[in-house]
Design an enzyme around this catalytic site. Structure first.
Site, PDB file in Angstrom:
ATOM      1  N   HIS A  61       9.158  14.451 -24.292  1.00 51.06           N
ATOM      2  CA  HIS A  61       8.108  13.416 -24.129  1.00 51.06           C
ATOM      3  C   HIS A  61       7.433  13.619 -22.987  1.00 51.06           C
ATOM      4  CE1 HIS A  61      11.318  12.052 -27.082  1.00 51.06           C
ATOM      5  NE2 HIS A  61      10.040  11.302 -27.634  1.00 51.06           N
ATOM      6  N   GLU A 101       3.077   9.531 -38.248  1.00 55.80           N
ATOM      7  CA  GLU A 101       1.656  10.071 -37.641  1.00 55.80           C
ATOM      8  C   GLU A 101       0.889  10.609 -38.585  1.00 55.80           C
ATOM      9  OE1 GLU A 101       4.463   8.838 -34.406  1.00 55.80           O
ATOM     10  OE2 GLU A 101       4.697  10.091 -36.003  1.00 55.80           O
TER      11      GLU A 101
END
Length: 432
Positions: free
Chosen positions: A231, A162
């Site tokens: 998450h 990322e």
């Protein structure tokens, strides 16, 4: 209408007669005048097309996919059209004219896909990059078909890094392109938060306005289902805390399309917070929203339901919860005004204040944690502004529980706002 019927009858007559004599005989016997229709190859089909059109369950009749079924359908249409005026009256009985061609249903993922497709076509500087966005069509199929249409140079699969691909996207924006940087989930954006905050959000200010960074960071935000603590975070308050960013949180398909197009065209970095559980939800799309020129201005909230007793302010998935709660309370005589924020930063304070001045009560609803959250900021703004003098009771917040998200379903359900929690908070605020 008569000419049209004659045309169809001749068309299907020619179609049937184009088949071999043996093939026709084994499938269809077309009746003469006064005879009933005999369709021998598929007993599940109705006896006549006029009966088929009159069926109340027309919407769930299976599609004609087998060759034999297509032939039977053709013969049925021919029999139906032979009835002349009866054909017209049958069509009238079905009331096809009552359907509204101006509106259409669309799922949120398809609205996002359409917005990106239209902007990629409109501006050659726009491109999409992220993990599995190209050949796999995206982890949630939001970018379905874009790689096949635009190729490797504009729909780019990246490694699982990322910070790396976010830095590439920010650099591309500084160089004059308009990247859409997809995070498979915003939880992974923490790996790249230095690029989002220090590189994208602050560059315009630090360059005295000389260097813009027109980039969109998009992906699913907030809790999904059964993915536990790492998450399931809502990043609305995280990113809305930072000056230099615009933060958008759509609810409906219309929100998703109009706001994403505006975000792509904006010269500032925009954090676009979607919700995984909303991707497959269909919404009505107005005729206006189906246009390629349709956009929704960033920074403008929408009143989804008018009311007079309490203002309920929310965003993303919890708009649905609030509307459901409002429908329940309406049966008890409590009318809730539900505001869909659409944009978290800049916040549409004017719309919120105008509603509070009308209802004199305020409840905020969000899926994030309570401390320093979106609801806390809304309450503070109302307290500090002119709407404070109109309040008849303290403002109330409905939020996620102040713990990391549990994995067990029953604990997960009790960690997030439910409709019953919203109803209870509204009644508490109204003292009923």
């Amino acid at each position: 209408m008569v000419n049209f019927c004659s045309f169809l009858m001749n068309y299907f007559q020619g179609f049937i007669e184009s088949l071999s004599k043996e093939r026709r005989g084994s499938l269809i016997r077309c009746p003469g005048e006064g005879e009933e229709c005999q369709l021998r190859s598929s007993a599940s089909l109705p006896n006549c097309i006029s009966d088929w059109l009159k069926r109340p369950d027309l919407r769930i009749v299976p599609a004609f996919s087998l060759p034999e079924d297509r032939l039977n359908m053709a013969a049925s249409v021919r029999c139906f059209l032979r009835s002349g005026k009866n054909a017209v009256s049958t069509l009238g009985q079905r009331g096809f004219h009552k359907s509204a061609p101006a509106s259409a249903q669309m799922m949120v993922r398809d609205a996002l896909n359409q917005a990106m497709d239209e902007e990629l076509e409109r501006d050659e500087r726009v491109f999409l990059l992220g993990e599995e966005v190209a050949q796999y069509d995206g982890a949630y199929k939001v970018s379905r078909g874009l790689w096949k249409k635009y190729g490797d140079k504009r729909i780019i699969d990246t490694p699982i890094t990322e910070m790396g691909f976010t830095g590439i996207a920010v650099g591309a924006a500084m160089a004059g392109l308009r990247p859409i940087c997809e995070f498979m989930t915003f939880n992974f954006s923490m790996q790249a938060i230095d690029q989002v905050i220090n590189s994208a959000a602050k560059t315009c200010y630090m360059s005295a306005g000389r260097q813009s960074v027109p980039i969109v960071f998009r992906g699913p935000n907030g809790a999904s289902a059964g993915v536990a603590a790492q998450h399931s975070q809502c990043f609305a308050a995280w990113y809305a805390h930072c000056p230099g960013l615009k933060v958008v949180s759509p609810w409906s398909a219309e929100d998703a399309k109009g706001l994403l197009k505006s975000a792509i065209r904006d010269d500032n970095p925009v954090v676009f917070l979607e919700n995984e559980l909303m991707y497959g939800v269909p919404f009505e799309m107005s005729e206006e929203s189906q246009s390629k020129d349709f956009t929704i201005p960033i920074g403008k909230a929408k009143v989804e339901r008018q009311g007079t007793h309490v203002t309920v302010v929310t965003h993303s998935r919890y708009v649905s919860h609030c509307l459901d709660a409002a429908a329940v309370l309406a049966k008890e005589g409590i009318e809730c005004e539900v505001i869909n924020l659409r944009t978290i930063r800049p916040l549409d304070v004017e719309t919120i204040e105008a509603s509070v001045m009308k209802t004199s009560h305020l409840v905020t609803v969000e899926g994030g944690w309570p401390q320093f959250g979106v609801g806390a900021e809304i309450c503070a703004m109302v307290m500090e502004g002119p709407a404070f003098n109109f309040l008849d009771a303290p403002a109330t917040r409905v939020t996620g529980v102040d713990i990391p998200m549990p994995y067990a379903k029953i604990l997960e359900d009790n960690s997030l706002p439910q409709i019953k929690d919203i109803i209870a908070s509204i009644k508490k605020t109204l003292n009923v």
